[in-house]
Write a protein that holds these residues in place. Structure first.
Motif, short mmCIF file in Angstrom:
data_model
loop_
_atom_site.label_atom_id
_atom_site.label_comp_id
_atom_site.label_asym_id
_atom_site.label_seq_id
_atom_site.Cartn_x
_atom_site.Cartn_y
_atom_site.Cartn_z
N TYR A 251 4.68 8.33 5.34
CA TYR A 251 5.19 7.30 6.26
C TYR A 251 4.54 7.52 7.61
O TYR A 251 4.65 8.59 8.19
CB TYR A 251 6.71 7.42 6.37
N TYR A 252 3.83 6.50 8.10
CA TYR A 252 3.02 6.68 9.31
C TYR A 252 3.00 5.38 10.11
O TYR A 252 2.53 4.35 9.61
CB TYR A 252 1.59 7.08 8.90
N LEU A 253 3.55 5.42 11.32
CA LEU A 253 3.57 4.26 12.21
C LEU A 253 4.18 3.02 11.55
O LEU A 253 3.70 1.90 11.70
CB LEU A 253 2.14 3.93 12.69
N GLY A 254 5.23 3.24 10.77
CA GLY A 254 5.88 2.13 10.08
C GLY A 254 5.20 1.71 8.80
O GLY A 254 5.60 0.74 8.16
N ILE A 255 4.15 2.45 8.40
CA ILE A 255 3.39 2.13 7.18
C ILE A 255 3.75 3.14 6.10
O ILE A 255 3.71 4.34 6.33
CB ILE A 255 1.88 2.15 7.46
N GLU A 256 4.11 2.63 4.92
CA GLU A 256 4.44 3.49 3.79
C GLU A 256 3.16 3.82 3.03
O GLU A 256 2.38 2.93 2.69
CB GLU A 256 5.44 2.80 2.87
N VAL A 257 2.93 5.10 2.79
CA VAL A 257 1.70 5.57 2.14
C VAL A 257 2.07 6.24 0.81
O VAL A 257 2.84 7.20 0.80
CB VAL A 257 0.95 6.58 3.04
N ALA A 258 1.54 5.71 -0.28
CA ALA A 258 1.79 6.29 -1.61
C ALA A 258 0.49 6.90 -2.13
O ALA A 258 -0.49 6.18 -2.33
CB ALA A 258 2.30 5.21 -2.57
N GLN A 259 0.48 8.21 -2.33
CA GLN A 259 -0.72 8.90 -2.83
C GLN A 259 -0.51 9.28 -4.30
O GLN A 259 0.42 10.01 -4.63
CB GLN A 259 -0.98 10.16 -2.00
N THR A 260 -1.38 8.76 -5.16
CA THR A 260 -1.30 9.06 -6.59
C THR A 260 -2.67 9.50 -7.08
O THR A 260 -3.65 9.52 -6.32
CB THR A 260 -0.86 7.82 -7.39
N ALA A 261 -2.75 9.83 -8.37
CA ALA A 261 -4.03 10.25 -8.95
C ALA A 261 -5.03 9.10 -8.96
O ALA A 261 -6.25 9.32 -8.98
CB ALA A 261 -3.80 10.76 -10.37
N ASN A 262 -4.54 7.85 -8.95
CA ASN A 262 -5.43 6.69 -9.00
C ASN A 262 -5.91 6.24 -7.64
O ASN A 262 -6.78 5.38 -7.54
CB ASN A 262 -4.71 5.52 -9.68
N GLY A 263 -5.33 6.78 -6.56
CA GLY A 263 -5.74 6.36 -5.22
C GLY A 263 -4.58 6.35 -4.26
O GLY A 263 -3.55 7.00 -4.48
N ILE A 264 -4.73 5.59 -3.19
CA ILE A 264 -3.74 5.54 -2.11
C ILE A 264 -3.38 4.08 -1.85
O ILE A 264 -4.25 3.21 -1.81
CB ILE A 264 -4.31 6.17 -0.82
N THR A 265 -2.08 3.81 -1.71
CA THR A 265 -1.62 2.45 -1.43
C THR A 265 -0.86 2.42 -0.11
O THR A 265 0.00 3.27 0.14
CB THR A 265 -0.70 1.94 -2.57
N LEU A 266 -1.20 1.44 0.73
CA LEU A 266 -0.50 1.23 2.00
C LEU A 266 0.35 -0.03 1.92
O LEU A 266 -0.13 -1.06 1.45
CB LEU A 266 -1.51 1.05 3.16
N SER A 267 1.60 0.06 2.36
CA SER A 267 2.44 -1.13 2.40
C SER A 267 3.42 -1.01 3.56
O SER A 267 3.59 0.07 4.13
CB SER A 267 3.19 -1.32 1.08
N GLN A 268 4.05 -2.12 3.90
CA GLN A 268 5.05 -2.14 4.97
C GLN A 268 6.30 -2.87 4.49
O GLN A 268 6.87 -3.70 5.19
CB GLN A 268 4.48 -2.82 6.22
N ALA A 269 6.75 -2.53 3.26
CA ALA A 269 7.89 -3.21 2.66
C ALA A 269 9.15 -3.05 3.51
O ALA A 269 9.88 -4.02 3.73
CB ALA A 269 8.12 -2.69 1.24
N GLY A 270 9.42 -1.83 3.97
CA GLY A 270 10.62 -1.59 4.78
C GLY A 270 10.58 -2.37 6.08
O GLY A 270 11.58 -2.97 6.50
N TYR A 271 9.41 -2.38 6.74
CA TYR A 271 9.24 -3.11 8.00
C TYR A 271 9.40 -4.62 7.77
O TYR A 271 10.07 -5.31 8.54
CB TYR A 271 7.87 -2.80 8.59
N ALA A 272 8.80 -5.11 6.67
CA ALA A 272 8.92 -6.54 6.35
C ALA A 272 10.36 -6.94 6.09
O ALA A 272 10.82 -8.01 6.52
CB ALA A 272 8.05 -6.87 5.12
N GLN A 273 11.11 -6.08 5.41
CA GLN A 273 12.52 -6.35 5.14
C GLN A 273 13.32 -6.44 6.45
O GLN A 273 14.19 -7.29 6.59
CB GLN A 273 13.09 -5.25 4.23
N LYS A 274 12.99 -5.56 7.40
CA LYS A 274 13.68 -5.59 8.69
C LYS A 274 13.41 -6.90 9.44
O LYS A 274 14.30 -7.45 10.09
CB LYS A 274 13.24 -4.41 9.55
N ILE A 275 12.17 -7.40 9.35
CA ILE A 275 11.83 -8.67 10.00
C ILE A 275 12.68 -9.79 9.40
O ILE A 275 13.27 -10.62 10.11
CB ILE A 275 10.33 -9.00 9.83
N LEU A 276 12.76 -9.83 8.07
CA LEU A 276 13.53 -10.88 7.39
C LEU A 276 15.01 -10.80 7.76
O LEU A 276 15.66 -11.83 7.98
CB LEU A 276 13.36 -10.75 5.87
#
Length: 539
Positions: A251-276
């Motif tokens: 979790y970095y600057l409001g960005i959720e970071v998922a690290q797996t064997a296949n790569g890295i995914t960045l999302s802001q699902a929590g931040y987007a939910q707060k906006i809604l």
């Protein structure tokens, strides 16, 4: 020592705060054990750092007041992680040349952070996260600054005295600069060197295997090939500062970071939910596209005006969401043009974006592992023509990939009016070239410099820009159509120089494969969903 001074202040016991609320004053905060403990921890940290000393106020000096700021630290799911109390100076009363001189301190650009993540994903490196506790308290002041004693913690018998600061406090105008100077000097002593193109990135010295470090105020993102070196760097930093080792970056600057064997995914699902939730659209009906095709908005709209403060709040929140959502870049850019006097039509367009987010809340950028030998920096450049009905300026779309990983995207209105689609595409290509040159230099600094220089000399490793307008490509390569292009601003001929010197390669791409199309106009649903998939967005 300081002793807590209790003051009833006419506050009823019913106003005692629950642990799930943020207090508005220290009078309220000290009634809740969690907040009282947080304030005492903050003061212990300040005293242990030799931040100040109690003195009589010299004549001619004016002390700066302090205040308590309270914040509940939460994880992406909304669960409370920590009660944070911060003692902050009211720096807005400081006078330039008296209380402070220079205030600027660099932080890493989001493009740099994404490039760092893309490199780590391609190489299969892990990203680590460290946080400096009370970072600004480490910054050493060059000026004489006096502050009042903390509210509620005045020392008995010495209430008239003030505190002379040896080190910075949060809220002081020069605090960020003082902290950055301290951190910079520390990293240099540890054998790292600062990247000349991005002053918030530090890298291993020549011939070494030290990690890469990205700095954003008190957050350090660390990556590299050698886990041993990363662990060694962490230990060195812990010996010099009070650090929190947060382990793998999640979790970095409001960005959720998922690290797996296949790569890295960045999302802001929590931040987007707060906006809604903030705008009351958490349960709205989702939309499949962020903006209706062929929608045209104008500033001279005669419809009813809406609350401009609310509109700006929504659009400002959406702009930060674009950091991991290139599919929103164009639509958010369009609604950003009407901040001054928004109408119901403009608000309806903003709410359409929110409805789209509701249906794609978990969408984010995926960064995969290296498939080819050496990933190439590939840019897509596109433009509409005179799409803005108010001033007839065009919109440029710039999209860069490192291999298959998206690292930077821009959707912005051009500075000048283009008289033809060729000119609009040429201007967009020049903007793309500037971004590509900077990215290639930064990539060369992050990776092995000598190896990168050798690769850049090969045709297949130059920055590649894909344009879907053949006339614009001809204009990039040759001084053709001189009678029709002589009016184009000189600065946009930069791309011609880059092509002549061999720094970039311009290549034609058919319109159906122009990925930057998603950044220049509202697309129909089928086309939009296809491009969204191809630029690397996934849930």
């Amino acid at each position: 020592g300081a002793e807590l001074q209790f003051d009833d202040a006419g506050v009823d016991a019913e106003l005692c705060l629950l642990g799930t609320e943020e207090p508005t004053s220290h009078v309220e905060a000290r009634k809740e054990p969690s907040w009282r403990r947080a304030m005492e921890e903050e003061l212990d940290s300040i005293r242990g750092n030799d931040t100040w000393q109690l003195v009589d106020l010299p004549s001619g000096q004016k002390p700066i007041s302090l205040k308590w700021v309270y914040k509940l630290k939460k994880d992406p799911s909304g669960a409370i992680v920590k009660h944070k109390a911060r003692l902050v100076a009211k720096g807005y009363v400081q006078r330039e040349g008296v209380d402070f001189d220079e205030v600027f301190a660099p932080v890493a650009r989001m493009e740099t952070v994404r490039l760092l993540i893309a490199v780590a994903a391609l190489e299969g490196w892990r990203l680590h996260h460290m946080d400096v506790k009370s970072a600004f308290l480490n910054g050493e002041l060059q000026e004489e600054v006096f502050v009042r004693q903390p509210p509620g913690y005045e020392e008995d018998g010495n209430e008239h005295k003030v505190l002379k600061l040896n080190k910075a406090l949060y809220g002081l105008r020069q605090a960020p600069r003082a902290w950055y100077a301290k951190l910079h000097a520390t990293l240099l002593t540890l054998g790292s060197e600062r990247c000349p193109l991005e002053h918030a990135v530090y890298m291993r010295s020549k011939g070494g295997s030290r990690p890469l470090v990205g700095v954003y105020v008190d957050d350090l993102v660390i990556t590299g090939a050698s886990q041993v070196e990363i662990d060694s760097f962490k230990e060195q930093m812990k010996n010099l500062f009070k650090m929190s080792d947060l382990g793998l970056l999640s979790y970095y600057l409001g960005i959720e970071v998922a690290q797996t064997a296949n790569g890295i995914t960045l999302s802001q699902a929590g931040y987007a939910q707060k906006i809604l939730e903030k705008v009351g659209m958490a349960e709205c009906n989702p939309s499949q596209v962020p903006m209706e095709p062929r929608l045209k908005l104008v500033k001279t709209d005669q419809d009813k005006k809406v609350d401009s403060t609310q509109y700006r709040s929504i659009v400002g929140s959406l702009r930060y969401l674009v950091n991991t959502r290139p599919d929103l870049a164009y639509s958010v850019g369009v609604v950003s043009r009407f901040m001054e006097a928004p109408t119901v039509n403009h608000m309806a367009a903003a709410k359409q974006i929110l409805r789209y987010i509701r249906g794609t809340i978990h969408l984010g950028c995926h960064y995969g592992r290296k498939e080819e030998e050496e990933p190439r920096l590939v840019g897509y450049s596109d433009s509409d023509h005179a799409g803005d009905l108010d001033d007839r300026k065009s919109t440029s779309g710039v999209l860069y990939f490192l291999g298959t990983n998206p690292v930077t995207w821009v959707s912005q209105k051009q500075k000048v009016v283009a008289t033809s689609s060729c000119e609009a595409e040429y201007i967009a290509a020049a903007i793309t070239a500037c971004q590509g040159i900077w990215l290639s230099w930064l990539l060369g600094e992050l990776m092995n410099k000598e190896q990168q220089k050798k690769l850049m000399k090969r045709e297949q490793h130059k920055v590649l820009i894909k344009v879907d307008n053949k006339s614009a490509i001809a204009l990039c390569k040759n001084s053709v159509h001189h009678d029709r292009s002589k009016h184009i601003d000189v600065r946009y001929h930069f791309i011609r120089e880059c092509v002549e010197e061999g720094r970039v390669t311009v290549e034609h791409v058919r319109t159906g494969d122009q990925l930057a199309d998603i950044l220049t106009k509202p697309l129909a649903r089928v086309k939009f969903l296809e491009l969204r998939e191809r630029i690397g967005l996934r849930a």
